[in-house]
Design a protein around this motif. Structure first.
Motif, PDB file in Angstrom:
ATOM      1  N   ALA A 168      20.768   0.942 -10.380  1.00  0.00           N
ATOM      2  CA  ALA A 168      19.390   0.457 -10.540  1.00  0.00           C
ATOM      3  C   ALA A 168      19.004  -0.515  -9.437  1.00  0.00           C
ATOM      4  CB  ALA A 168      19.237  -0.226 -11.895  1.00  0.00           C
ATOM      5  N   GLY A 169      17.725  -0.485  -9.104  1.00  0.00           N
ATOM      6  CA  GLY A 169      17.174  -1.529  -8.255  1.00  0.00           C
ATOM      7  C   GLY A 169      16.535  -1.086  -6.964  1.00  0.00           C
ATOM      8  N   GLY A 170      16.751   0.151  -6.534  1.00  0.00           N
ATOM      9  CA  GLY A 170      16.232   0.544  -5.228  1.00  0.00           C
ATOM     10  C   GLY A 170      15.225   1.661  -5.315  1.00  0.00           C
ATOM     11  N   GLY A 171      14.743   2.087  -4.166  1.00  0.00           N
ATOM     12  CA  GLY A 171      13.811   3.205  -4.132  1.00  0.00           C
ATOM     13  C   GLY A 171      13.100   3.282  -2.801  1.00  0.00           C
ATOM     14  N   THR A 172      12.640   4.470  -2.456  1.00  0.00           N
ATOM     15  CA  THR A 172      11.908   4.625  -1.200  1.00  0.00           C
ATOM     16  C   THR A 172      10.454   4.987  -1.431  1.00  0.00           C
ATOM     17  OG1 THR A 172      12.635   6.932  -1.100  1.00  0.00           O
ATOM     18  CG2 THR A 172      13.919   5.328   0.124  1.00  0.00           C
ATOM     19  N   PRO A 175       0.825  -1.213   0.000  1.00  0.00           N
ATOM     20  CA  PRO A 175       0.000   0.000   0.000  1.00  0.00           C
ATOM     21  C   PRO A 175       0.857   1.260   0.000  1.00  0.00           C
ATOM     22  CG  PRO A 175       0.149  -0.891   2.211  1.00  0.00           C
ATOM     23  CD  PRO A 175       0.882  -1.845   1.324  1.00  0.00           C
ATOM     24  N   PHE A 176       0.474   2.220  -0.820  1.00  0.00           N
ATOM     25  CA  PHE A 176       1.263   3.441  -0.939  1.00  0.00           C
ATOM     26  C   PHE A 176       1.303   4.210   0.374  1.00  0.00           C
ATOM     27  CE2 PHE A 176       1.147   8.062  -1.519  1.00  0.00           C
ATOM     28  CZ  PHE A 176       2.462   8.235  -1.912  1.00  0.00           C
ATOM     29  N   GLY A 177       2.478   4.786   0.670  1.00  0.00           N
ATOM     30  CA  GLY A 177       2.640   5.628   1.848  1.00  0.00           C
ATOM     31  C   GLY A 177       3.009   4.875   3.102  1.00  0.00           C
ATOM     32  N   LYS A 178       2.991   3.525   3.038  1.00  0.00           N
ATOM     33  CA  LYS A 178       3.276   2.733   4.228  1.00  0.00           C
ATOM     34  C   LYS A 178       4.408   1.748   4.003  1.00  0.00           C
ATOM     35  CE  LYS A 178      -1.325   3.197   6.106  1.00  0.00           C
ATOM     36  NZ  LYS A 178      -2.436   2.607   6.845  1.00  0.00           N
ATOM     37  N   ASN A 179       5.052   1.829   2.854  1.00  0.00           N
ATOM     38  CA  ASN A 179       6.143   0.892   2.599  1.00  0.00           C
ATOM     39  C   ASN A 179       7.217   1.529   1.730  1.00  0.00           C
ATOM     40  OD1 ASN A 179       5.021   1.003   0.043  1.00  0.00           O
ATOM     41  ND2 ASN A 179       4.835  -1.202  -0.207  1.00  0.00           N
ATOM     42  N   THR A 180       8.361   0.876   1.675  1.00  0.00           N
ATOM     43  CA  THR A 180       9.382   1.200   0.691  1.00  0.00           C
ATOM     44  C   THR A 180       9.615  -0.073  -0.117  1.00  0.00           C
ATOM     45  OG1 THR A 180      11.292   0.554   2.026  1.00  0.00           O
ATOM     46  CG2 THR A 180      10.447   2.812   2.318  1.00  0.00           C
ATOM     47  N   SER A 181      10.126   0.088  -1.318  1.00  0.00           N
ATOM     48  CA  SER A 181      10.260  -1.078  -2.193  1.00  0.00           C
ATOM     49  C   SER A 181      11.598  -1.047  -2.910  1.00  0.00           C
ATOM     50  CB  SER A 181       9.140  -1.096  -3.239  1.00  0.00           C
ATOM     51  OG  SER A 181       7.880  -1.082  -2.621  1.00  0.00           O
ATOM     52  N   ALA A 182      12.086  -2.228  -3.267  1.00  0.00           N
ATOM     53  CA  ALA A 182      13.296  -2.340  -4.076  1.00  0.00           C
ATOM     54  C   ALA A 182      13.200  -3.593  -4.932  1.00  0.00           C
ATOM     55  CB  ALA A 182      14.543  -2.367  -3.203  1.00  0.00           C
ATOM     56  N   SER A 183      13.994  -3.617  -5.973  1.00  0.00           N
ATOM     57  CA  SER A 183      13.946  -4.670  -6.976  1.00  0.00           C
ATOM     58  C   SER A 183      14.133  -6.068  -6.399  1.00  0.00           C
ATOM     59  CB  SER A 183      15.049  -4.397  -8.015  1.00  0.00           C
ATOM     60  OG  SER A 183      15.225  -5.506  -8.869  1.00  0.00           O
ATOM     61  N   GLU A 184      13.418  -7.024  -6.975  1.00  0.00           N
ATOM     62  CA  GLU A 184      13.622  -8.442  -6.659  1.00  0.00           C
ATOM     63  C   GLU A 184      14.512  -9.121  -7.696  1.00  0.00           C
ATOM     64  OE1 GLU A 184       9.674 -10.144  -4.497  1.00  0.00           O
ATOM     65  OE2 GLU A 184       9.480  -9.727  -6.629  1.00  0.00           O
ATOM     66  N   LYS A 185      14.932  -8.380  -8.701  1.00  0.00           N
ATOM     67  CA  LYS A 185      15.705  -8.997  -9.780  1.00  0.00           C
ATOM     68  C   LYS A 185      17.071  -9.450  -9.274  1.00  0.00           C
ATOM     69  CE  LYS A 185      16.946  -8.413 -14.622  1.00  0.00           C
ATOM     70  NZ  LYS A 185      16.620  -7.685 -15.855  1.00  0.00           N
TER      71      LYS A 185
END
Length: 524
Positions: free
Chosen positions: A330-334, A56-66
């Motif tokens: 490449a691969g990350g992000g908050t 859900p937006f605003g409650k997590n951070t995400s990064a690549s699974e590749k």
């Protein structure tokens, strides 16, 4: 072996129905009529564009699974049994607490840092806003650098704009103030600008009205090759941001869209930033203008674009004599970068650091100005830091991090909330029922801040404690390599575990390491 994991991810709240999955499409080996649509393809049949983004937006951070062919784990740190760099080669002096992990960045003027970490652009995402106190106060007390990311002014509901320019932003004021309230002479807070920020005059406002002395021009990031995006859960916000010049989807001024939103057909609008268009002359003029306005330090942040754009960033950073160039793999992000884009675009971290070093070598051979450099892209633990410095030696002065520091702050804030409510989890309560008992660095911080200790956000204590662990771990690794200051780390301090990793990076293959020295020793 498939490198990607398509069609189902915890990031998009999707999954496969069957255990057996087609490795290249990600579809279940048997897709049956009657399935509710659990995978990304199935969910896209009823939620469409919504499934592009981590949720859900605003409650997590995400990064690549590749699973990239080469990453930092394909290198091992090499120790030594003799010698020392930075201290006397004496067993009583060459101890790991003696390792100096401080650094400095900048051109003519220097920013001294107690720890070699830059907390990269924390912008207008909700999760960065909520946890800003912990991030900024934690950066200040650790002596690191933190960057206020893009779109903060544009997203500020109380911003005052006249003639298309920001004249006051309470949210940007708050973010700068939190850092300054805890600042003790090390590190700094910088303000970043993208296309919309530049049009709104955010950096001019930050320099002239807030007295910010470090600013960052943003070309991009490692998580995506488009501008920043957030979700908006009210029609009023969507209309406001469209009026301020942002791309808002679907169009909130369309009566049909407004009616669909009211009926609950969709619950969030998307706000997107524009992509930049790099022009050499305009860039150099922009840097010159910022300095004339009073910016003491000018940074550039670039993303995982193709090699020619990395070369352009290196060249312009040299011509403009920038104080810092941050290159993000490449691969990350908050935030909420499109999930497949986060996995499938750009140059991954090891590859881009290897190219960066080659390009900086070209400048060095010509005697050109070389800016301080930071590298980013998935760094989280002390071995990552060491390998980042070694891969980019001798140019890398700091490591950019975002998700990992934010994780530490989120955990610290949760402990603070739960302790105040008397609802500590068993994981935390086994250490005690007070903040002082749970955080292992509390006695140190209490002695340092005394009566002000209770004012520290627990998120900041979490960040401090995390960085304290990183620095002790880094000192131990550096001591084993006999390198007692960061500037002594070089490319011979790591070895590639595969021929391919060696070919990509130029780091010696572990079986070829020290061949000449070995022969000299054995031919006694």
């Amino acid at each position: 072996m498939s490198l990607s994991k398509p069609n189902a991810s915890v990031a998009t709240l999707t999954k496969n129905r069957t255990k057996n999955v087609c490795p290249f499409s990600g579809l279940c080996a048997t897709c049956v009529d009657g399935c509710a649509g659990l995978c990304e393809v199935g969910k896209s049949a009823y939620r469409g564009k919504e499934v592009l983004y981590p949720q859900p937006f605003g409650k997590n951070t995400s990064a690549s699974e590749k699973d990239y062919p080469i990453d930092l784990s394909h290198f091992n740190i090499m120790g030594r049994a003799s010698g020392a760099w930075g201290v006397k080669a004496d067993s009583d002096e060459a101890i790991f607490p003696a390792v100096d992990v401080s650094t400095e960045i900048g051109g003519t003027a220097k920013i001294k840092m107690k720890v070699p970490i830059i907390i990269a652009g924390m912008g207008s995402t909700e999760i960065a806003r909520i946890h800003w106190e912990g991030l900024a106060a934690g950066a200040a007390i650790t002596g690191s650098v933190i960057v206020i990311g893009e779109n903060v002014c544009g997203m500020d509901p109380k911003v005052e704009i006249r003639n298309g320019r920001v004249v006051r932003s309470p949210e940007l004021e708050r973010r700068v103030k939190v850092f300054r309230d805890w600042y003790d002479g090390y590190g700094t807070v910088a303000v970043q600008a993208n296309v919309e920020d530049t049009r709104l005059g955010v950096l001019e406002y930050a320099i002239e009205k807030l007295g910010v002395d470090a600013v960052e021009i943003k070309w991009g990031q490692g998580a995506k090759d488009i501008g920043g995006e957030v979700k908006l859960n009210s029609l009023e916000s969507a209309l406001q941001l469209k009026e301020r010049g942002y791309v808002v989807l679907p169009d909130p001024t369309d009566p049909a869209v407004q009616e669909a939103f009211r009926k609950g057909v969709f619950r969030e609008f998307e706000r997107h930033s524009r992509i930049g268009m790099v022009d050499e002359e305009a860039f150099l003029e922009r840097v010159d203008r910022l300095r004339k306005l009073g910016a003491r330090y000018v940074f550039l942040k670039t993303g995982a674009y193709r090699p020619v754009d990395l070369a352009r960033a290196v060249r312009l950073s040299s011509l403009a004599r920038l104080d810092l160039l941050t290159v993000d793999g490449a691969g990350g992000g908050t935030g909420m970068s499109p999930w497949r884009m986060m996995n499938e675009w750009g140059i991954p971290t090891v590859y881009i650091i290897s190219l960066l070093r080659q390009y900086l070598d070209c400048l060095s051979e010509r005697g050109d100005f070389i800016p301080s450099v930071a590298v980013a892209g998935g760094f989280s633990l002390e071995d990552h830091l060491f390998k980042g410095f070694a891969l980019g030696a001798p140019y890398v002065k700091a490591i950019g991090m975002a998700r990992a520091p934010l994780t530490a702050v989120m955990v610290g804030n949760k402990i603070g909330r739960d302790a105040a409510a008397g609802k500590l989890s068993s994981e935390h309560s086994k250490y005690g029922d007070t903040i002082e008992q749970i955080f292992i660095t509390s006695s140190e911080l209490k002695a340092r801040f005394q009566n002000d200790f209770d004012k520290l956000p627990t998120g900041a204590i979490g960040l401090y404690t995390y960085f304290d662990r990183l620095m002790q771990g880094l000192r131990q690794l550096m001591c084993g390599a006999r390198k007692f200051a960061l500037n002594y780390i070089d490319r011979n301090d790591i070895a590639a575990l595969t021929r391919e990793a060696s070919e990509v990076s130029g780091i010696p293959y572990i079986m070829d390491l020290n061949k000449e020295q070995v022969e000299q020793i054995l031919e006694f």
